[in-house]
Design a protein around this motif. Sequence first.
Motif, PDB file in Angstrom:
ATOM      1  N   SER A  71     -14.282  11.953   0.527  1.00 26.57           N
ATOM      2  CA  SER A  71     -15.201  10.868   0.881  1.00 26.57           C
ATOM      3  C   SER A  71     -14.415   9.593   1.174  1.00 26.57           C
ATOM      4  O   SER A  71     -13.227   9.484   0.837  1.00 26.57           O
ATOM      5  N   GLU A  72     -15.079   8.632   1.787  1.00 24.64           N
ATOM      6  CA  GLU A  72     -14.383   7.425   2.238  1.00 24.64           C
ATOM      7  C   GLU A  72     -13.703   6.682   1.097  1.00 24.64           C
ATOM      8  O   GLU A  72     -12.582   6.182   1.258  1.00 24.64           O
ATOM      9  N   ASP A  73     -14.338   6.615  -0.058  1.00 21.93           N
ATOM     10  CA  ASP A  73     -13.741   5.870  -1.159  1.00 21.93           C
ATOM     11  C   ASP A  73     -12.597   6.621  -1.835  1.00 21.93           C
ATOM     12  O   ASP A  73     -11.864   6.050  -2.642  1.00 21.93           O
ATOM     13  N   GLN A  74     -12.411   7.902  -1.499  1.00 18.39           N
ATOM     14  CA  GLN A  74     -11.322   8.689  -2.068  1.00 18.39           C
ATOM     15  C   GLN A  74     -10.137   8.841  -1.105  1.00 18.39           C
ATOM     16  O   GLN A  74      -9.016   9.091  -1.540  1.00 18.39           O
ATOM     17  N   LEU A  75     -10.406   8.699   0.181  1.00 21.05           N
ATOM     18  CA  LEU A  75      -9.364   8.882   1.188  1.00 21.05           C
ATOM     19  C   LEU A  75      -8.670   7.568   1.493  1.00 21.05           C
ATOM     20  O   LEU A  75      -9.234   6.496   1.301  1.00 21.05           O
ATOM     21  N   LYS A  76      -7.448   7.677   2.008  1.00 13.65           N
ATOM     22  CA  LYS A  76      -6.709   6.472   2.382  1.00 13.65           C
ATOM     23  C   LYS A  76      -5.755   6.786   3.517  1.00 13.65           C
ATOM     24  O   LYS A  76      -5.473   7.951   3.818  1.00 13.65           O
ATOM     25  N   ARG A  77      -5.244   5.730   4.156  1.00 14.46           N
ATOM     26  CA  ARG A  77      -4.261   5.899   5.226  1.00 14.46           C
ATOM     27  C   ARG A  77      -3.047   6.671   4.695  1.00 14.46           C
ATOM     28  O   ARG A  77      -2.569   6.407   3.595  1.00 14.46           O
ATOM     29  N   GLY A  78      -2.576   7.595   5.492  1.00  7.93           N
ATOM     30  CA  GLY A  78      -1.417   8.390   5.102  1.00  7.93           C
ATOM     31  C   GLY A  78      -1.758   9.731   4.493  1.00  7.93           C
ATOM     32  O   GLY A  78      -0.878  10.589   4.357  1.00  7.93           O
ATOM     33  N   GLY A 124      -6.003   5.668  10.747  1.00  6.77           N
ATOM     34  CA  GLY A 124      -6.966   4.570  10.731  1.00  6.77           C
ATOM     35  C   GLY A 124      -8.197   4.898   9.919  1.00  6.77           C
ATOM     36  O   GLY A 124      -8.811   5.946  10.106  1.00  6.77           O
ATOM     37  N   MET A 125      -8.532   3.980   9.006  1.00  8.62           N
ATOM     38  CA  MET A 125      -9.759   4.095   8.218  1.00  8.62           C
ATOM     39  C   MET A 125     -10.854   3.260   8.898  1.00  8.62           C
ATOM     40  O   MET A 125     -10.572   2.475   9.802  1.00  8.62           O
ATOM     41  N   PRO A 126     -12.114   3.408   8.461  1.00  5.46           N
ATOM     42  CA  PRO A 126     -13.198   2.646   9.087  1.00  5.46           C
ATOM     43  C   PRO A 126     -12.907   1.146   9.117  1.00  5.46           C
ATOM     44  O   PRO A 126     -12.497   0.555   8.123  1.00  5.46           O
ATOM     45  N   GLY A 127     -13.104   0.550  10.290  1.00  2.00           N
ATOM     46  CA  GLY A 127     -12.872  -0.879  10.487  1.00  2.00           C
ATOM     47  C   GLY A 127     -11.486  -1.232  10.965  1.00  2.00           C
ATOM     48  O   GLY A 127     -11.253  -2.348  11.459  1.00  2.00           O
ATOM     49  N   ASP A 128     -10.518  -0.314  10.840  1.00  5.27           N
ATOM     50  CA  ASP A 128      -9.141  -0.597  11.254  1.00  5.27           C
ATOM     51  C   ASP A 128      -9.031  -0.729  12.771  1.00  5.27           C
ATOM     52  O   ASP A 128      -9.656   0.027  13.525  1.00  5.27           O
ATOM     53  N   GLU A 223       2.950   4.995   1.229  1.00  2.76           N
ATOM     54  CA  GLU A 223       3.941   3.911   1.219  1.00  2.76           C
ATOM     55  C   GLU A 223       4.078   3.186   2.564  1.00  2.76           C
ATOM     56  O   GLU A 223       4.148   1.952   2.588  1.00  2.76           O
ATOM     57  N   PRO A 224       4.109   3.916   3.697  1.00  8.32           N
ATOM     58  CA  PRO A 224       4.271   3.196   4.968  1.00  8.32           C
ATOM     59  C   PRO A 224       3.119   2.236   5.294  1.00  8.32           C
ATOM     60  O   PRO A 224       3.266   1.370   6.156  1.00  8.32           O
ATOM     61  N   PHE A 225       2.001   2.368   4.584  1.00  8.20           N
ATOM     62  CA  PHE A 225       0.818   1.582   4.901  1.00  8.20           C
ATOM     63  C   PHE A 225       0.546   0.470   3.887  1.00  8.20           C
ATOM     64  O   PHE A 225      -0.491  -0.194   3.960  1.00  8.20           O
TER      65      PHE A 225
END
Length: 231
Positions: A71-78, A124-128, A223-225
Amino acid sequence: MTAEHAGSRRRKRSGGFLRGMREILIILAIAIVVSFVIRTFFFRAFLIPSGSMENTLQVNDRIFVNLMIDSEDQLKRGDVVVFEDHQGWLPPAESDPNPFLQALEFVGLYPSTSEQHLVKRIIGMPGDHVTVDDQTQQVVINGEAIDEPYLAPGSAASDIDFDVTVPEGQLWVLGDHRDASGDSRAHMDGPNDGFVNIDHVVGRAEVVAWPLDRWGPAGSADEPFEEVPEP
């Protein structure tokens, strides 16, 4: 030894054999149920069919995907994620004619070979706002150029120009072997403009389980993000 004693011993041996077989079948049934529960709710195995994520993931790697991170709150860039293909990025799947392997795959004892799933890295996450620097060819997120150590050797961050803002509920995903990856960039003219619906994410790749000499993390890297500002 009388015939009666001999018959009694045969019955005992036969009874012991049947009890042993019953115990084996019970253990096997429990293993199948546990595997099915794990496959359905916790982890699922997938087979990597292509080189689009090299060298992070290689052809024929078996990976375990965490189904609880989707879900969106669990996922992140990378994050390296597996998602269902609902946008026609792949040709129609050809079913495996082997019913035994199909049964093992269904209960989670054999990696999924479904060609209707893809594995890519979230960029890219939402809004990026995600684009490419014309001079360095680096990916730029919200004005911050990022270094990507996971890229395949000799592969530029992107030799395809793009400039997108990720809509709510969507992701922008790229392969690590950018020169050989049919990722978001390749489908900007498609029905969803190259974005992946978060609802279609199966989970995050956690472990390369096979071959044994490649056992280890499946390549997610935040880390890169770390210096990327929020949109």
